[in-house]
Every structure is written in structure tokens, then in C-alpha cells.
Design an enzyme around this catalytic site. Structure first.
Site, PDB file in Angstrom:
ATOM      1  N   SER A   1      11.094  18.542  -1.344  1.00 44.48           N
ATOM      2  CA  SER A   1      10.761  18.442   0.071  1.00 44.48           C
ATOM      3  C   SER A   1       9.547  19.292   0.420  1.00 44.48           C
ATOM      4  O   SER A   1       9.568  20.512   0.266  1.00 44.48           O
ATOM      5  CB  SER A   1      11.941  18.897   0.939  1.00 44.48           C
ATOM      6  OG  SER A   1      11.541  18.950   2.300  1.00 44.48           O
TER       7      SER A   1
ATOM      8  N   THR B   1      10.087  10.069  -6.624  1.00 46.82           N
ATOM      9  CA  THR B   1       9.328   9.787  -5.414  1.00 46.82           C
ATOM     10  C   THR B   1       9.928  10.540  -4.241  1.00 46.82           C
ATOM     11  O   THR B   1      11.123  10.820  -4.200  1.00 46.82           O
ATOM     12  CB  THR B   1       9.339   8.284  -5.072  1.00 46.82           C
ATOM     13  OG1 THR B   1      10.696   7.859  -4.902  1.00 46.82           O
ATOM     14  CG2 THR B   1       8.662   7.467  -6.148  1.00 46.82           C
ATOM     15  N   ASN B   2       9.100  10.891  -3.327  1.00 43.78           N
ATOM     16  CA  ASN B   2       9.463  11.505  -2.064  1.00 43.78           C
ATOM     17  C   ASN B   2       8.211  11.429  -1.213  1.00 43.78           C
ATOM     18  O   ASN B   2       7.252  10.739  -1.573  1.00 43.78           O
ATOM     19  CB  ASN B   2       9.920  12.958  -2.273  1.00 43.78           C
ATOM     20  CG  ASN B   2      10.640  13.513  -1.046  1.00 43.78           C
ATOM     21  OD1 ASN B   2      10.792  12.835  -0.037  1.00 43.78           O
ATOM     22  ND2 ASN B   2      11.086  14.742  -1.124  1.00 43.78           N
ATOM     23  N   THR B   3       8.183  12.162  -0.142  1.00 43.38           N
ATOM     24  CA  THR B   3       6.965  12.201   0.642  1.00 43.38           C
ATOM     25  C   THR B   3       5.913  13.008  -0.106  1.00 43.38           C
ATOM     26  O   THR B   3       6.229  13.835  -0.946  1.00 43.38           O
ATOM     27  CB  THR B   3       7.235  12.823   2.025  1.00 43.38           C
ATOM     28  OG1 THR B   3       7.794  14.123   1.840  1.00 43.38           O
ATOM     29  CG2 THR B   3       8.173  11.960   2.844  1.00 43.38           C
TER      30      THR B   3
ATOM     31  N   GLY C   1       5.341   6.102   2.934  1.00 47.43           N
ATOM     32  CA  GLY C   1       4.669   4.816   2.970  1.00 47.43           C
ATOM     33  C   GLY C   1       3.613   4.718   1.892  1.00 47.43           C
ATOM     34  O   GLY C   1       3.765   5.263   0.799  1.00 47.43           O
TER      35      GLY C   1
END
Length: 145
Positions: free
Chosen positions: A33, A104-106, A130
Site C-alpha cells: 500500500s 499488482t496494486n496501485t 487503472g
């Protein structure tokens, strides 16, 4: 909790693991995060290995105590990791017999955005999702062995 205090980090993850393992279908150790100060520092293999080993042992004990099967354990990493770091985490996951890697993450990257740079700066340094996250996430998946 400071990310450089391994005992405090392990105690924090242990508390969650003890509560969740008896009920969970799987557990994910999220060290990705971008909005949690210092959390991404735990992606370094020298910090991640003792943490994941500890969580695995705690989850196994909690599952046995609850009369349940072993709970699958995954690690979630950031798409911003360098290829060598992704490979190191993948190797660690294999060595520790983890059940998976969520790669994957932001992203904290700002390359390729169409918004004006002053608007991007005003939005702050948090994670983007996105299309901005898809490119590095695809790269991370391709880098893993």
C-alpha cells in the site's frame, strides 16, 4: 508502528493472523500500500522473509487450534518494484512455499498520465489505479520466473 521495528511489525501481523486464520479461505500479507507510510519498505526480502515465515507459523497454529486445514498464504507486492526485486520476492515465495503472489496494486508512478502536471501534483503522492497501474503490473508479472 515503525517499519524498522521487526518485532513490532511481526506482532501487528500476528494479531491479525490469529484473528483471521480460523475463519479465512486464504490470507494475504499486503506490503504494497503506497498510502501506508513505510509499508512498502517491508517488500525488501531481508525484511519480508522473517515476516512471512512468522505469519505462516502463526496461521498454521491458529488453523490447527481451530481444527481447520492449512490456510493458503499469499503476499501482495507493489507494481513499482524493480524486476530484480520482483524475482527476489518470487524466489522467496517459492522457498517459503507460499500459495501465491499478488503482483499488482496501485502505483506511485506518474509516467504517462494525460492530466496536467499541476493537477497531478495537487492530487498528492498516493497510489493510482487503472491504466497507470496496469503497465507496471504487467511488467512485474512478466519478470517473475
Amino acid at each position: 508502528m515503525p517499519d524498522d521495528d521487526q518485532a513490532a511489525v511481526q506482532a501487528d501481523y500476528e494479531a491479525s493472523t490469529r484473528l483471521l486464520a480460523p475463519h479465512a479461505d486464504y490470507l494475504v500479507v499486503n506490503v504494497s500500500s503506497p498510502n501506508t507510510p513505510g509499508l512498502r519498505n517491508l517488500q525488501a526480502v531481508e525484511k519480508l522473509e522473517p515476516l512471512l515465515g512468522h505469519v505462516r507459523r502463526v496461521a498454521d497454529r491458529a488453523a490447527v487450534d481451530a481444527g481447520r486445514r492449512r490456510v493458503p498464504l499469499l503476499v501482495k507486492i507493489a507494481p513499482d518494484l524493480a524486476d530484480d526485486d520482483v524475482i527476489a520476492v518470487a524466489d522467496l515465495a517459492v522457498a517459503l512455499e507460499l500459495d501465491g503472489v499478488i503482483a499488482t496494486n496501485t502505483t506511485t508512478g506518474r509516467d504517462g498520465l494525460r492530466s496536467p502536471s499541476d493537477e497531478v501534483a495537487a492530487a498528492g503522492a498516493g497510489g493510482l489505479s487503472g491504466g497507470a497501474a496496469a503497465r507496471p503490473g504487467d511488467r512485474g508479472a512478466a519478470a517473475s520466473p
